[in-house]
Design an enzyme around this catalytic site. Sequence first.
Site, PDB file in Angstrom:
ATOM      1  N   ASN A  19       0.876  -1.173   0.000  1.00  0.00           N
ATOM      2  CA  ASN A  19       0.000   0.000   0.000  1.00  0.00           C
ATOM      3  C   ASN A  19       0.911   1.220   0.000  1.00  0.00           C
ATOM      4  O   ASN A  19       1.516   1.536   1.018  1.00  0.00           O
ATOM      5  CB  ASN A  19      -0.887  -0.021   1.256  1.00  0.00           C
ATOM      6  CG  ASN A  19      -1.681   1.265   1.429  1.00  0.00           C
ATOM      7  OD1 ASN A  19      -1.777   2.071   0.499  1.00  0.00           O
ATOM      8  ND2 ASN A  19      -2.257   1.456   2.612  1.00  0.00           N
TER       9      ASN A  19
ATOM     10  N   LYS B 126       0.136   4.284  -0.263  1.00  0.00           N
ATOM     11  CA  LYS B 126      -0.455   5.487   0.363  1.00  0.00           C
ATOM     12  C   LYS B 126      -0.210   6.701  -0.556  1.00  0.00           C
ATOM     13  O   LYS B 126      -0.231   6.538  -1.765  1.00  0.00           O
ATOM     14  CB  LYS B 126       0.112   5.672   1.768  1.00  0.00           C
ATOM     15  CG  LYS B 126      -0.011   4.379   2.591  1.00  0.00           C
ATOM     16  CD  LYS B 126       0.328   4.538   4.032  1.00  0.00           C
ATOM     17  CE  LYS B 126       0.131   3.198   4.742  1.00  0.00           C
ATOM     18  NZ  LYS B 126       0.303   3.296   6.172  1.00  0.00           N
TER      19      LYS B 126
ATOM     20  N   HIS C 280      -9.423   1.651   5.161  1.00  0.00           N
ATOM     21  CA  HIS C 280      -8.109   1.803   5.804  1.00  0.00           C
ATOM     22  C   HIS C 280      -8.212   2.791   6.965  1.00  0.00           C
ATOM     23  O   HIS C 280      -8.940   3.775   6.895  1.00  0.00           O
ATOM     24  CB  HIS C 280      -7.075   2.280   4.785  1.00  0.00           C
ATOM     25  CG  HIS C 280      -5.681   2.197   5.319  1.00  0.00           C
ATOM     26  ND1 HIS C 280      -5.151   3.155   6.145  1.00  0.00           N
ATOM     27  CD2 HIS C 280      -4.732   1.240   5.179  1.00  0.00           C
ATOM     28  CE1 HIS C 280      -3.916   2.787   6.483  1.00  0.00           C
ATOM     29  NE2 HIS C 280      -3.644   1.634   5.909  1.00  0.00           N
TER      30      HIS C 280
ATOM     31  N   GLU D 180      -6.334   5.064   7.971  1.00  0.00           N
ATOM     32  CA  GLU D 180      -6.001   6.467   7.680  1.00  0.00           C
ATOM     33  C   GLU D 180      -7.188   7.183   7.045  1.00  0.00           C
ATOM     34  O   GLU D 180      -7.383   8.385   7.262  1.00  0.00           O
ATOM     35  CB  GLU D 180      -4.746   6.529   6.800  1.00  0.00           C
ATOM     36  CG  GLU D 180      -3.508   6.227   7.633  1.00  0.00           C
ATOM     37  CD  GLU D 180      -2.362   5.590   6.882  1.00  0.00           C
ATOM     38  OE1 GLU D 180      -2.357   5.593   5.636  1.00  0.00           O
ATOM     39  OE2 GLU D 180      -1.455   5.068   7.566  1.00  0.00           O
TER      40      GLU D 180
ATOM     41  N   GLU E 295      -5.297  -4.504  11.040  1.00  0.00           N
ATOM     42  CA  GLU E 295      -4.204  -3.544  11.173  1.00  0.00           C
ATOM     43  C   GLU E 295      -4.406  -2.713  12.439  1.00  0.00           C
ATOM     44  O   GLU E 295      -5.132  -1.704  12.408  1.00  0.00           O
ATOM     45  CB  GLU E 295      -4.179  -2.595   9.975  1.00  0.00           C
ATOM     46  CG  GLU E 295      -3.963  -3.266   8.643  1.00  0.00           C
ATOM     47  CD  GLU E 295      -3.412  -2.290   7.613  1.00  0.00           C
ATOM     48  OE1 GLU E 295      -2.326  -2.540   7.110  1.00  0.00           O
ATOM     49  OE2 GLU E 295      -4.065  -1.264   7.356  1.00  0.00           O
TER      50      GLU E 295
ATOM     51  N   GLY F 105       3.062   2.189  10.736  1.00  0.00           N
ATOM     52  CA  GLY F 105       4.116   3.184  10.556  1.00  0.00           C
ATOM     53  C   GLY F 105       4.912   3.514  11.806  1.00  0.00           C
ATOM     54  O   GLY F 105       5.641   4.502  11.835  1.00  0.00           O
TER      55      GLY F 105
ATOM     56  N   SER G 234       3.619  -2.169  10.353  1.00  0.00           N
ATOM     57  CA  SER G 234       5.068  -2.292  10.574  1.00  0.00           C
ATOM     58  C   SER G 234       5.628  -3.665  10.222  1.00  0.00           C
ATOM     59  O   SER G 234       6.541  -4.162  10.881  1.00  0.00           O
ATOM     60  CB  SER G 234       5.418  -1.915  12.025  1.00  0.00           C
ATOM     61  OG  SER G 234       5.113  -0.551  12.256  1.00  0.00           O
TER      62      SER G 234
HETATM   63  P1  PGA Z   1       3.032   0.225   7.566  1.00  0.00           P
HETATM   64  O1  PGA Z   1       1.551   0.491   7.032  1.00  0.00           O
HETATM   65  O2  PGA Z   1       3.490  -1.095   6.991  1.00  0.00           O
HETATM   66  O3  PGA Z   1       3.856   1.383   7.063  1.00  0.00           O
HETATM   67  O4  PGA Z   1       2.961   0.163   9.051  1.00  0.00           O
HETATM   68  C1  PGA Z   1       0.620  -0.550   6.920  1.00  0.00           C
HETATM   69  C2  PGA Z   1      -0.684  -0.032   6.357  1.00  0.00           C
HETATM   70  O5  PGA Z   1      -1.113   1.061   6.728  1.00  0.00           O
HETATM   71  O6  PGA Z   1      -1.327  -0.701   5.519  1.00  0.00           O
END
Ligand code: PGA
Length: 248
Positions: A10, A12, A93, A95, A163, A169, A208
């Site tokens: 992903n 983003k 998601h 976010e 998640e 992140g 992560s």
């Molecule tokens: P990350 O993000 O691997 O950077 O922690 C995962 C995600 O938001 O799908």
Amino acid sequence: MTRRKLVAGNWKMNGSLACLDELDGIAAAAAESPGVDVAVAVPFTLIAPAAQRVPALMIGAEDVHEADSGAHTGCVSAGMVREAGARFAIVGHSERRADQGETSHDAWAKAAAARRHGLTVIACCGETEAERNADRAERVVQAQIEKSVPDHADGSWFTLAYEPRWAIGTGRTPTLEDIQSIHAIARAKLRMLVGDAADGIRILYGGSVTGDNAAGILSCPDVDGALVGGASLTAAKFVPIIRAAAAL
Ligand code: PGA
């Protein structure tokens, strides 16, 4: 039931035409790992060039609108991303829940729209740190699944991604025991909603994931793959995760 591992990236709001070079290495690793499905969700503007550049790789959208068309300035429909070459869409998601106020019901409607247009779906769920600290992670995830999983979801087109928001992140991850425990609870919830089809629905872990921790995470019995943000941006970081899945 055996479920093929899925390693999904992903990007983003990252990437540019120049970054599509990275997909070449990712596609090569995918070709060398026939037992693993590999997918990358990219910003809308990169879907068509990415899909044209690496036709063997599953390219997807990071979101779609729930309507097929209409007066929704700035939004993009499932049919549009399909026409651009997307084969799947991420919905719900965290976010988008945090930044755009999206709800589990929105994720449900977006998943249905994606399905109408022949896309497969990765629907996300996960608790905040406060919810985990209050011992509410299980209930939060169960409620999100209940509200966001469409009727008749099955593994041919629907994937769930767990998640935990506090792991995205941050470089922090739950223990393997906690990951397996929530995944088992998520599968039990899916079973209540869709019956035996739950056995065929892949549940990805996200938050992560790196080349260093992927093997352990992917070995959990109810973890069927990974949804990867930061470590999907370069082949150097993403390929080790694909290889870890392939080695299982
Ligand atoms: P990350 O993000 O691997 O950077 O922690 C995962 C995600 O938001 O799908």
